[in-house]
Scaffold this motif. Sequence first.
Motif, PDB file in Angstrom:
ATOM      1  N   ILE A  71       0.779  -1.080   0.254  1.00 39.16           N
ATOM      2  CA  ILE A  71       0.145  -0.031   0.005  1.00 39.16           C
ATOM      3  C   ILE A  71       0.728   1.158   0.603  1.00 39.16           C
ATOM      4  N   GLU A  72       2.019   1.163   1.096  1.00 35.53           N
ATOM      5  CA  GLU A  72       2.686   2.282   0.827  1.00 35.53           C
ATOM      6  C   GLU A  72       3.724   1.987  -0.371  1.00 35.53           C
ATOM      7  N   GLY A  73       3.963   1.475  -1.366  1.00 39.51           N
ATOM      8  CA  GLY A  73       5.155   1.101  -2.630  1.00 39.51           C
ATOM      9  C   GLY A  73       6.136   1.184  -2.303  1.00 39.51           C
ATOM     10  N   ARG A  74       6.650   0.245  -1.241  1.00 43.27           N
ATOM     11  CA  ARG A  74       7.819  -0.386  -0.327  1.00 43.27           C
ATOM     12  C   ARG A  74       7.444  -1.531  -0.615  1.00 43.27           C
ATOM     13  N   TYR A  75       8.135  -2.431  -1.836  1.00 46.54           N
ATOM     14  CA  TYR A  75       7.933  -3.562  -1.320  1.00 46.54           C
ATOM     15  C   TYR A  75       9.406  -4.264  -2.014  1.00 46.54           C
ATOM     16  N   GLN A  76      10.519  -3.515  -2.299  1.00 49.27           N
ATOM     17  CA  GLN A  76      11.422  -4.155  -2.225  1.00 49.27           C
ATOM     18  C   GLN A  76      12.370  -5.177  -1.558  1.00 49.27           C
ATOM     19  N   ASP A  77      13.157  -5.903  -1.776  1.00 51.09           N
ATOM     20  CA  ASP A  77      13.686  -6.890  -0.739  1.00 51.09           C
ATOM     21  C   ASP A  77      14.169  -6.726   0.562  1.00 51.09           C
ATOM     22  N   LYS A  78      14.840  -5.680   0.274  1.00 52.52           N
ATOM     23  CA  LYS A  78      15.118  -4.524   1.965  1.00 52.52           C
ATOM     24  C   LYS A  78      14.042  -4.221   2.441  1.00 52.52           C
ATOM     25  N   ASP A  79      12.983  -3.661   1.812  1.00 55.50           N
ATOM     26  CA  ASP A  79      11.592  -3.562   2.849  1.00 55.50           C
ATOM     27  C   ASP A  79      11.258  -4.421   3.095  1.00 55.50           C
TER      28      ASP A  79
END
Length: 475
Positions: A359-367
């Motif tokens: 939802i927050e647009g942050r789903y890269q591996d580091k996140d």
Amino acid sequence: HIRPNKGDGYPHAFLAVAGEIKGRWCNRFTPGNHFGRMASHRLVFTFLVFTCVLLSLTSPSSGDQNVTLSVYYESLCPYCADFIVNHLAKVFDQGLISITNLRMVPWGNSFIKADGTFACQHGPNECLLNAVEACSITIYPDVDRHFRFIHCVERLSLENKLNEWVNCFDMSRLGKVPIDCYTSGYGNVLERKYAAETSQLNPPHRFVPWVVVNNQPLQEDFENFASYVCKAYKGPRVPEVCKSLPSENNPLQKKDALNSVLISGKVNISVYYEALSPTSSHFIVQNLSSVFDNGLIDIINLRMVPFGNANFGGANNTIVCQNGPDKCKFNSIQACAIYVWHDVNKYYGFIYCIELLAIEGRYQDKDWQCCFDNLGLSAEPVLDCHNSGNGTKLEILNGDESLHLNPPLTSVPWVVVNNQSIGEDYQNFATYVCNAYNGSHTNDACESLQQESSLIEDASPAHPVVDRRRKTKCN
């Protein structure tokens, strides 16, 4: 085929001969030690199966009051192996077997493909061993004998020595007749029978091992099976292990929500969704998570099925996700989390964390990998499942289920309550759950719904399952 007339028995002389055959052959027959001699045993195998089945049909039950303990599993599932070796084996050590009819059902999450062949979650070797173990159960109907073989195979699986599994015939002092059973094709006949039985479980199995005591699934509490068996037994021969169990530790005597609904029956709610889908993400984070806050989780069996609008396509019939490979990746990862952890509190917290990041647009591996640390969960088993391709196999199972829904899935999330789709009214799922629940457990959410026209409209926004699920940054 010889069948007795109704009310008649087999001739006494034939029963006597068959009984002697069972004693000498079904339990002691040992064919040659080389696979090259299998064809020479084919006739022996056929006769063995016939006489063993005949004896099982004509012999009286060893204990009419015994409790039926059925274990639905698959041969190369590490969690099944751990349960069989480190938990289930205790039924023989503690005398519990004297009041238990133990049934092993080797099928698990396998499925039958359109061409009639089997697809097993851990590959073709699992299909082979499922069938061999099914043959062992049939050839050696004495549970003490066939369990020794199954235990040996599963122990070797845990020890990463699976290439030595054939030695289990000698180690368990059994003959290799089950190999003839497998090569003859009869093992697959038995597996189809187990497939049909597993598919008809009610409620459906959600993971393996799936343990059932007198038709009552133990859900996530399967390792505590001994308490359920002791509680269910009504006969006079109470083993010491049952006498030594404190009543407060007996799950069917507890007064908490979990066990009261084990007696009265929970409501099944299945959520078909796809990872990173905006509508699915908002439903999981803002609506569905309320079941953990308002106590509704105490009266439901919550199933999460990540697949959604994905489909099968391409030359290799691969999975194609609606909005690209990221969705396929996270569908697989979430399917692995569900499979690995079993506990809905654990895997839902993980799914919640990922969908909140989406939802927050942050789903890269580091996140998203911070979700493991934030929830205090180990990343290794989930990542191993995904990277090994087992996540894709889980998704194939989810896809097969999702594509065969009736009525068919038309949008996500697609919510089903006790096998009834609630369509576009999915945000109001709590009302459907409360209307479907007829148990004795009092639930505050359901009581408040009796006074309010809509839980979603009138209640404040749902909070996460636990506060730590709001953490989205690595510390």
